[in-house]
Design a protein around this motif. Structure first.
Motif, PDB file in Angstrom:
ATOM      1  N   UNK A 447      84.412  74.616  12.368  1.00 24.72           N
ATOM      2  CA  UNK A 447      83.483  74.102  11.365  1.00 24.72           C
ATOM      3  C   UNK A 447      82.156  74.863  11.406  1.00 24.72           C
ATOM      4  N   UNK A 448      81.793  75.337  12.577  1.00 24.48           N
ATOM      5  CA  UNK A 448      80.562  76.129  12.692  1.00 24.48           C
ATOM      6  C   UNK A 448      80.661  77.379  11.819  1.00 24.48           C
ATOM      7  N   UNK A 451      80.060  76.430   8.263  1.00 24.94           N
ATOM      8  CA  UNK A 451      78.630  76.210   8.001  1.00 24.94           C
ATOM      9  C   UNK A 451      77.913  77.550   7.866  1.00 24.94           C
ATOM     10  N   UNK A 452      78.240  78.483   8.763  1.00 25.54           N
ATOM     11  CA  UNK A 452      77.620  79.804   8.687  1.00 25.54           C
ATOM     12  C   UNK A 452      77.900  80.433   7.338  1.00 25.54           C
ATOM     13  N   UNK A 455      76.053  78.574   4.496  1.00 25.42           N
ATOM     14  CA  UNK A 455      74.605  78.823   4.508  1.00 25.42           C
ATOM     15  C   UNK A 455      74.311  80.206   3.947  1.00 25.42           C
TER      16      UNK A 455
END
Lengths: 544, 348
Positions: A447-448, A451-452, A455
């Motif tokens: 999930x990180x 998000x990266x 963004x």
């Protein structure tokens, strides 16, 4: 970094530049020499016709007409040029003064479009554009008769933007037809067309259209300035222009929109946008363009507003799904299993049992397979295309699962994504790029990673501008007034301002919420229906 | 623009006193507003100038530069600290097996990209994220209603005044006082006169949402919450609605992480911009990545593990941060007043 390289390349290019100024040289006095000039310029191409004849005015002067066959109307040439000059002129007894050309222009030629020209290059352009040039011996000028007419496609409903309700006409390849279509939609003198020619070799006619008094003058000027600076030798399609004048040349997001529908174009023009029509292309460009436009379908405005709002939300959801779903699936199944409700997790684990590859590889590979099937289907003849989709979807999809190569949930996700990506066709290309990137990121970082990626995309979107207008407005920066056509589709009478983001003039469409009230009094159920005379009195009273 | 303020603050988990921490929070807000006074006043006195430029006009070139270096160091340190918090958070809760450099490098890429695009883009991205965050905080408020216990707040006033003050002071410096970073950015506000109002609104908004967050966390976890390093994360973990919405901790965590990106971006932007102004460079853009790399290294060096960080926040931070947050702006203001500086020169 791309920009840096681009700048360097451009610098290198500038040294090689050598402009070739073409001086506008003039016609000779002798007819033969002029014809020789044309022959030299146009070559011996069989479609360039030169018809010599004798002008039976006075004592028979030699003359010739030059035209390109297939681009002009034979009937017009005969009726308006040849017949009057060779036959009509003989009958009458004219008194011709010194200005022979002016005389012919005024009295003989019956075509609607007519002009005098004494420089050579515009004459060549006119011939190549479908006009007929009349040369007369002893004259240093020629007459250009407008005889343009060629085979055109009929006005059809565009395949790319199909609607259920509303008008069915679409733009065609012919520029004149397209401007006429726009004129028919906007019957207002403020609709301005400005014409220019771009492309040294294709000499494509390009028309900039806008509504005076609504469009932002600065944007109009900017569009024209950018178009003028294009220096290339061919413009074959609207996208050729787009790539030259777009704000962010490396961005996958389209900052210039296109449409094939006159109703869409008219609505956009009346919002204060500028349209660019390119000859020989049925797609016209609309700018400035916002991200959100892709989600507004003309059908939204032909339906009830509540239903249209609902459908619009579905579209947002589908778009989100089309690029997020595979990534979320990868992240959930390979990193964050705890988020999946337990019963679902168990059945998913059972389906994954025995498949050889990690989920990322499955998702990316199946995604690629789907894109290949789609691409194979798009460019083939229709019957074969259907075969391909059946083979692709059914045979491969089914076989791959039953052979145990790919887990069934993956196929479900990929199929769902495939369908959702067609809901918003105008942002489909972005969705594909984002989908694959995010899926890979999710495979690496869970999930990180998502998000990266998100963004990064968000930052990119926030930094984009289309002709000075922030691309992601009215969401960022937030413009609450504009949300009435973004978050919902407000009733038309409530859309009382044009989009503020475009900063056009005369931002007010109508008075706020001004509807047409019913002029028939509502029947009040409690009272018996009153006599007609009485009702009239009541109405009078109310008016007072 | 004013939203920028809120973000930086929203995530940092509150330490210290547990079920009375809402009081600490309010105290922190009050203190934060007091702390915000000197530098906003400075920025209003010298319209259109950043703290760096103000330092030079007020203290003269040499001493001013020293002050500026100190401010930049603080900003830099702040960014490193925030980055370290989030990376530690990730490596301790979700990705326990992944090497932390993976996170710091990807982090740096995104943050650097944001910074290169400039403050406007940071603000806009932030605006979007803020809406999502507010929505989430309020939304989770509803989701935890079934496990929320108001009794967890009892007994009120169970701590001594001195403890409260000490904790409150800690909250002032972290997170509220960190707003001093905006001293470097305030001149970029669209409406300059609104600077003070924007900062205050930002502080209040941040405090409000921190409060809601805190109430949720305390109400859900009760006394148990004390033992967690990231109690908010734990609170969301308790969500259980039907069979579908269970263990949702990942989603809010990731949104907060996104806010963390913004915080680091602002710090990195401010540090790069400050350095550029200090060295009188034309643009800050080439500085972004070098300073970013330094920041990552610093983050790894200063906070090798979570224990050190907790120690820092509890003991060192209040004293260490005080000069940067209050003293320097106050000194500059004082000097400006004494030398009657903004006078004619400031107008021009």
């Amino acid at each position: 970094m791309f920009r840096f390289l681009l700048r360097k390349l451009r610098l290198a290019q500038q040294f090689k530049e050598n402009a070739t100024p073409s001086a506008g040289y003039r016609l000779h006095k002798s007819l033969e020499e002029n014809i020789a000039l044309f022959r030299a310029e146009l070559g011996e191409s069989p479609d360039v016709a030169i018809r010599r004849f004798t002008l039976n005015l006075k004592k028979g002067i030699k003359a010739a007409i030059i035209f390109v066959e297939g681009l002009m109307d034979q009937q017009v040439v005969y009726d308006c040029i040849l017949h009057p000059l060779m036959i009509e002129a003989k009958k009458e007894t004219w008194t011709v003064d010194s200005d022979l050309l002016g005389f012919i222009q005024e009295n003989l030629i019956t075509a609607s479009g007519l002009a005098q020209e004494d420089r050579f290059p515009p004459l060549v352009d006119a011939v190549l554009g479908g006009d007929t040039v009349l040369l007369i011996d002893g004259q240093t000028a020629a007459l250009v008769v407008s005889t343009k007419n060629w085979e055109k496609r009929a006005i059809e409903e565009p395949d790319t933007e199909v609607t259920i309700m509303g008008p069915r006409d679409g733009f065609t390849e012919d520029l004149r037809t397209n401007t006429a279509l726009l004129r028919r939609k906007i019957n207002y003198p403020g609709l301005v067309f400005e014409q220019m020619v771009i492309g040294r070799r294709t000499r494509t006619t390009v028309v900039v259209a806008y509504v005076q008094g609504i469009a932002n003058e600065k944007i109009v000027e900017e569009v024209k300035a950018r178009l003028k600076r294009i220096n290339t030798d061919m413009i074959l399609d609207a996208n050729y222009l787009t790539e030259f004048i777009t704000d962010a040349p490396f961005s996958p997001f389209p900052t210039i929109a296109y449409t094939e529908r006159p109703d869409v174009a008219a609505a956009r023009l009346l919002e204060g946008r500028v349209a660019v029509l390119v000859n020989n292309t049925p797609t016209i460009l609309m700018m400035p363009s916002l991200f959100i436009e892709a989600f507004q379908s003309p059908d939204d405005y032909n339906d009830h507003f509540l239903y249209a709002t609902f459908i619009r939300w579905l579209r947002y959801l589908a778009f989100l799904m089309s690029f997020l779903l595979p990534a979320l699936f990868v992240a959930l199944t390979s990193y964050h299993q705890e988020l999946i409700p337990t019963p679902l997790l168990i059945s998913m684990a059972a389906a994954v049992e025995g498949t050889p590859f990690p989920v990322v590889i499955e998702v990316v590979a199946m995604g690629a397979v789907f894109e290949i099937i789609r691409e194979a289907g798009v460019r083939l003849a229709r019957p074969i295309g259907q075969t391909i989709s059946i083979v692709g979807a059914l045979v491969i999809g089914e076989a791959v699962v039953s052979a145990g190569l790919v887990a069934a949930p993956t196929v479900i996700v990929v199929a769902l994504t495939a369908i959702t990506s067609f809901v918003v066709p105008k942002q489909q290309e972005i969705a594909i790029i984002l989908r694959l990137t995010l899926a890979v990121l999710a495979g690496i970082l869970g999930a990180y990673g998502i998000i990266i990626g998100l963004l990064f995309t968000l930052a990119h979107l926030a930094s984009l501008r289309s002709f000075g207008v922030p691309y992601f407005s009215p969401v960022i920066p937030l413009q609450v007034g504009d949300l009435k056509d973004v978050a919902v589709r407000a009733p038309l009478w409530a859309m009382w301002t044009r989009p503020q983001a475009l900063e056009g003039q005369d931002s007010k469409r109508q008075n706020f919420g001004e509807r047409v009230p019913s002029s028939i009094a509502a029947e009040e159920p409690d009272r018996p229906p009153s006599a007609p005379g009485k009702r009239k009195k009541e109405e009078k009273n109310r008016k007072k | 623009m004013s939203f920028v303020m809120t973000t930086g603050l929203i995530f940092p988990p509150l330490q210290g006193l547990w079920h009375d921490s809402w009081m600490t929070l309010l105290l922190g807000l009050a203190g934060g507003i007091v702390f915000a006074l000197p530098y906003t006043t400075l920025c209003l006195r010298f319209p259109g100038k950043t703290l760096i430029e103000i330092h030079e006009t007020v203290f003269g070139p040499v001493i001013g530069k020293l002050f500026s270096v100190a401010s930049i160091w603080y900003t830099f340190h702040l960014g490193a600290q925030a980055g370290a918090i989030f990376i530690t958070f990730l490596t301790t809760t979700i990705f326990t097996m992944t090497p932390r450099y993976v996170f710091s490098v990807t982090w740096l890429l995104v943050v650097g990209y944001l910074c290169k695009k400039g403050i406007e883009v940071i603000a806009r991205v932030n605006e979007m994220l803020l809406v999502v965050t507010v929505f989430l905080i309020v939304g989770t408020g509803f989701l935890v209603l079934n496990i929320f216990k108001i009794e967890n707040f009892l007994p009120l006033w169970s701590i001594s005044l001195s403890d409260l003050l000490r904790a409150g002071f800690g909250t002032i410096t972290f997170p509220f006082g960190q707003n001093v970073v905006f001293g470097l950015l305030l001149p970029f506000l669209h409406e300059r006169g609104q600077a003070r109002k924007a900062v205050f609104m930002g502080l209040c908004g941040a405090a409000l949402f921190l409060l809601i967050n805190l109430v949720i966390t305390v109400g859900v976890l009760g006394e148990l919450g004390k033992i967690f390093i990231f109690p908010t994360h734990q609170a969301f973990r308790m969500i259980s609605i039907g069979q579908v919405m269970t263990r949702l901790e990942l989603i809010p965590s990731l949104i907060f992480l996104a806010m963390g990106f913004i915080k680091v971006s602002i710090a990195l932007y401010a540090a790069s911009l400050g350095t550029a102004q200090l060295c009188k460079l034309q643009t800050y853009r080439p500085l972004v990545f070098p300073i970013g790399v330094l920041m990552v290294i610093a983050a790894h060096q200063i906070y090798p593990n979570i224990g050190v960080r907790l120690e820092m926040v509890e003991r060192v931070q209040p004293i260490y941060a005080l000069p940067f947050q209050l003293l320097f702006p106050l000194l500059a203001l004082l000097a400006a007043v004494l030398r009657r500086l903004p006078g004619k020169e400031g107008q021009a």
